[in-house]
Design an enzyme around this catalytic site. Structure first.
Site, PDB file in Angstrom:
ATOM      1  N   GLN A   1       0.824  -1.209   0.000  1.00 52.94           N
ATOM      2  CA  GLN A   1       0.000   0.000   0.000  1.00 52.94           C
ATOM      3  C   GLN A   1       0.857   1.259   0.000  1.00 52.94           C
ATOM      4  O   GLN A   1       0.511   2.252  -0.634  1.00 52.94           O
ATOM      5  CB  GLN A   1      -0.947   0.008   1.199  1.00 52.94           C
ATOM      6  CG  GLN A   1      -1.974  -1.108   1.165  1.00 52.94           C
ATOM      7  CD  GLN A   1      -2.692  -1.182  -0.161  1.00 52.94           C
ATOM      8  OE1 GLN A   1      -3.437  -0.282  -0.540  1.00 52.94           O
ATOM      9  NE2 GLN A   1      -2.483  -2.263  -0.900  1.00 52.94           N
TER      10      GLN A   1
ATOM     11  N   HIS B   1       1.769   3.001  -3.324  1.00 53.96           N
ATOM     12  CA  HIS B   1       0.779   3.748  -4.110  1.00 53.96           C
ATOM     13  C   HIS B   1       1.167   5.212  -4.235  1.00 53.96           C
ATOM     14  O   HIS B   1       1.236   5.767  -5.319  1.00 53.96           O
ATOM     15  CB  HIS B   1      -0.608   3.631  -3.482  1.00 53.96           C
ATOM     16  CG  HIS B   1      -1.366   2.417  -3.915  1.00 53.96           C
ATOM     17  ND1 HIS B   1      -1.805   2.235  -5.197  1.00 53.96           N
ATOM     18  CD2 HIS B   1      -1.759   1.310  -3.222  1.00 53.96           C
ATOM     19  CE1 HIS B   1      -2.436   1.077  -5.291  1.00 53.96           C
ATOM     20  NE2 HIS B   1      -2.420   0.502  -4.104  1.00 53.96           N
TER      21      HIS B   1
ATOM     22  N   GLU C   1      -9.215   0.612   5.367  1.00 52.27           N
ATOM     23  CA  GLU C   1      -9.655   0.181   4.045  1.00 52.27           C
ATOM     24  C   GLU C   1      -9.370  -1.308   3.860  1.00 52.27           C
ATOM     25  O   GLU C   1     -10.248  -2.086   3.486  1.00 52.27           O
ATOM     26  CB  GLU C   1      -8.914   0.991   2.982  1.00 52.27           C
ATOM     27  CG  GLU C   1      -9.245   0.581   1.553  1.00 52.27           C
ATOM     28  CD  GLU C   1      -8.361   1.268   0.525  1.00 52.27           C
ATOM     29  OE1 GLU C   1      -8.728   1.240  -0.666  1.00 52.27           O
ATOM     30  OE2 GLU C   1      -7.300   1.818   0.892  1.00 52.27           O
ATOM     31  N   HIS C   2      -8.129  -1.709   4.112  1.00 48.70           N
ATOM     32  CA  HIS C   2      -7.724  -3.112   4.032  1.00 48.70           C
ATOM     33  C   HIS C   2      -7.246  -3.566   5.409  1.00 48.70           C
ATOM     34  O   HIS C   2      -6.444  -2.867   6.042  1.00 48.70           O
ATOM     35  CB  HIS C   2      -6.568  -3.313   3.055  1.00 48.70           C
ATOM     36  CG  HIS C   2      -6.813  -2.762   1.684  1.00 48.70           C
ATOM     37  ND1 HIS C   2      -6.282  -1.555   1.260  1.00 48.70           N
ATOM     38  CD2 HIS C   2      -7.529  -3.244   0.642  1.00 48.70           C
ATOM     39  CE1 HIS C   2      -6.649  -1.320   0.014  1.00 48.70           C
ATOM     40  NE2 HIS C   2      -7.423  -2.321  -0.387  1.00 48.70           N
TER      41      HIS C   2
ATOM     42  N   ASP D   1      -6.756  -7.011  -4.584  1.00 49.86           N
ATOM     43  CA  ASP D   1      -6.659  -5.913  -5.540  1.00 49.86           C
ATOM     44  C   ASP D   1      -6.942  -6.369  -6.961  1.00 49.86           C
ATOM     45  O   ASP D   1      -7.413  -5.580  -7.784  1.00 49.86           O
ATOM     46  CB  ASP D   1      -5.254  -5.292  -5.497  1.00 49.86           C
ATOM     47  CG  ASP D   1      -5.080  -4.328  -4.346  1.00 49.86           C
ATOM     48  OD1 ASP D   1      -6.095  -3.887  -3.777  1.00 49.86           O
ATOM     49  OD2 ASP D   1      -3.922  -4.024  -4.009  1.00 49.86           O
TER      50      ASP D   1
ATOM     51  N   HIS E   1     -54.405  15.764   3.043  1.00 52.49           N
ATOM     52  CA  HIS E   1     -53.913  14.404   3.275  1.00 52.49           C
ATOM     53  C   HIS E   1     -55.005  13.580   3.958  1.00 52.49           C
ATOM     54  O   HIS E   1     -55.298  12.446   3.562  1.00 52.49           O
ATOM     55  CB  HIS E   1     -52.666  14.427   4.179  1.00 52.49           C
ATOM     56  CG  HIS E   1     -51.387  14.761   3.488  1.00 52.49           C
ATOM     57  ND1 HIS E   1     -51.141  16.008   2.965  1.00 52.49           N
ATOM     58  CD2 HIS E   1     -50.273  14.004   3.241  1.00 52.49           C
ATOM     59  CE1 HIS E   1     -49.926  16.024   2.433  1.00 52.49           C
ATOM     60  NE2 HIS E   1     -49.388  14.810   2.580  1.00 52.49           N
TER      61      HIS E   1
END
Length: 440
Positions: free
Chosen positions: A269, A272, A337-338, A371, A430
């Protein structure tokens, strides 16, 4: 010549037993993804121009930002012949891997489809839910230095499984350079139309439509800060998947996994970008030291060494916890996230995880498998949004309509209740609308 690597990377060391641990963790996790005024104003102007000028603005902005020289929108559309040619340029091994990944993603998302349902009450009143797909979806795919065929699969396939009739893909091609693997992925995933445009102008074109590009119902897919800002600004006119922050991974390890494996998982990660976040959580301080040593040994051989080094130094961390129960408390606060559970009996421990985008269980389950080809979607909530949101899926491309059909008897019974509540709110029309159907 390889870049110079520091002898030691200064990765933050935290301990859950320290009194200031939670405030330090907050500082570590802090991420401000809000655009600055310059980006906001630029994107606002681009969107306004595309809304007003349509194709003309798209062409001029594409020429400006992507160093192109096109004069007609037809030049920005990928033909079926170009798609077929791109597939032929891919070597057989790569194309086979692409097809295998696509099939696994398709099989997984097939399980997510929701069907319509209804039930009938004793008096004949029918209640239920009708599930339908979106008509048209826009898929943004990064271009230039970044080429992510896996993102094409992860975004387009769930849409097609959901029943979306038309997927319109936009991908920038700076200097006119097209990525054959991205185009091949689009072919495999069943993308219907592709335009070689990007940036905020592509998002605006998808949201509002132009003379050539049809307006879509929802825009999905990753992009840079200009793309993310544009998505946030057109939200409401169209749906969007999410505003994603930097990539994240949290690894919980009991100290029994090869430290080289864990170091590389953290790298996966960190490579990235410099803002990505990699965190190791362990009750074993000696193991943490071993992972630190592995990082320093393995880092020098990484092609993206400078990015990994910057990421780990700025936002990485080793967190020492009392035990695995303590680790789960930390995980649920981080809402990563992971999440890798590189521990014994990971399935049991996974039941204690409330907040995570994806949970990778066991010592052999590298996050990287998710991934590309495991099957579940890799578009996941970041920046602690896993506390309230979920991975991209078929359900993001379906919507639900409530079904109500009253029998005469049911309308009479419900009308009495509705009448009382409506008059209590001061809404006479109504009440009378319901009362007309009440039996004497």
């Amino acid at each position: 010549m390889k870049p110079k690597v520091m002898a030691t990377i200064n990765i933050k060391q935290l301990s859950s037993t320290e009194t200031n641990f939670w405030s330090e963790l907050d500082q570590l996790l802090a991420w401000d993804s809000v655009s600055d005024d310059k980006v906001f104003n630029t994107v606002r102007d681009i969107i306004a121009r595309v809304r007003k000028e349509g194709d003309k603005a798209v062409i001029e902005l594409t020429n400006q930002f992507d160093r192109m020289s096109v004069t007609d929108m037809g030049e920005l559309k990928i033909s079926s012949e170009e798609l077929d040619a791109a597939v032929k340029k891919i070597d057989k091994e790569t194309y086979s891997a692409l097809q295998n990944a696509a099939e696994r993603v398709r099989q997984y998302h097939d399980k997510q489809r929701t069907e319509s349902w209804s039930y009938t009450e004793a008096d004949g009143t029918l209640l239920g839910q009708q599930v339908t797909s979106l008509d048209r979806v826009g898929l943004y795919v990064p271009g230039g230095k970044a080429a992510y065929p896996s993102s094409v699969l992860m975004n387009a396939i769930p849409a097609k499984v959901a029943g979306v009739e038309e997927v319109v893909m936009v991908v920038p091609t700076p200097d006119g350079i097209k990525n054959d693997l991205v185009l091949a992925a689009a072919k495999v995933a069943g993308v219907d139309t592709i335009y070689t445009i990007g940036g905020a102008q592509a998002v605006a074109a998808l949201a509002y439509g132009t003379e050539t590009i049809p307006a879509v119902d929802k825009i999905v897919g990753p992009g840079n800060i200009f793309v993310a800002t544009a998505k946030s600004m057109v939200f409401g006119k169209v749906g969007i998947d999410m505003i994603a922050g930097p990539s994240e991974i949290a690894v919980v390890c009991d100290g029994k996994t090869d430290p080289d494996w864990i170091a590389m998982d953290l790298f996966s990660q960190a490579e990235h970008d410099e803002d990505a976040q990699s965190i190791l959580i362990s009750p074993d301080s000696e193991f943490i030291s071993k992972v630190q040593a592995s990082i320093e040994t393995l880092l020098k051989d990484m092609p993206r060494v400078e990015i990994i080094q910057a990421s780990l130094s700025a936002r990485g961390a080793f967190i020492k916890v009392k035990d695995l129960d303590d680790a789960m408390d930390v995980v649920n606060y981080i809402a990563p996230e992971h999440l890798e559970l590189s521990i014994d009996d990971p399935q049991s421990w996974a039941t204690k995880v409330k907040h995570a985008g994806a949970i990778f269980m066991g010592r052999y389950t590298a996050e990287a498998l998710g991934d590309y080809c495991a099957g579940p979607n890799h578009v996941l909530p970041t920046s602690r949004t896993a506390r309230y949101s979920s991975p991209l899926g078929v359900y993001d491309f379906q919507k639900r309509s409530s079904l109500i059909m009253c029998s005469a008897e049911g309308a009479s019974a419900l009308g009495k209740t509705a009448s009382i509540l409506a008059r209590g709110e001061g809404l006479t029309a109504h009440a009378r609308s319901a009362e007309y159907r009440i039996k004497d």
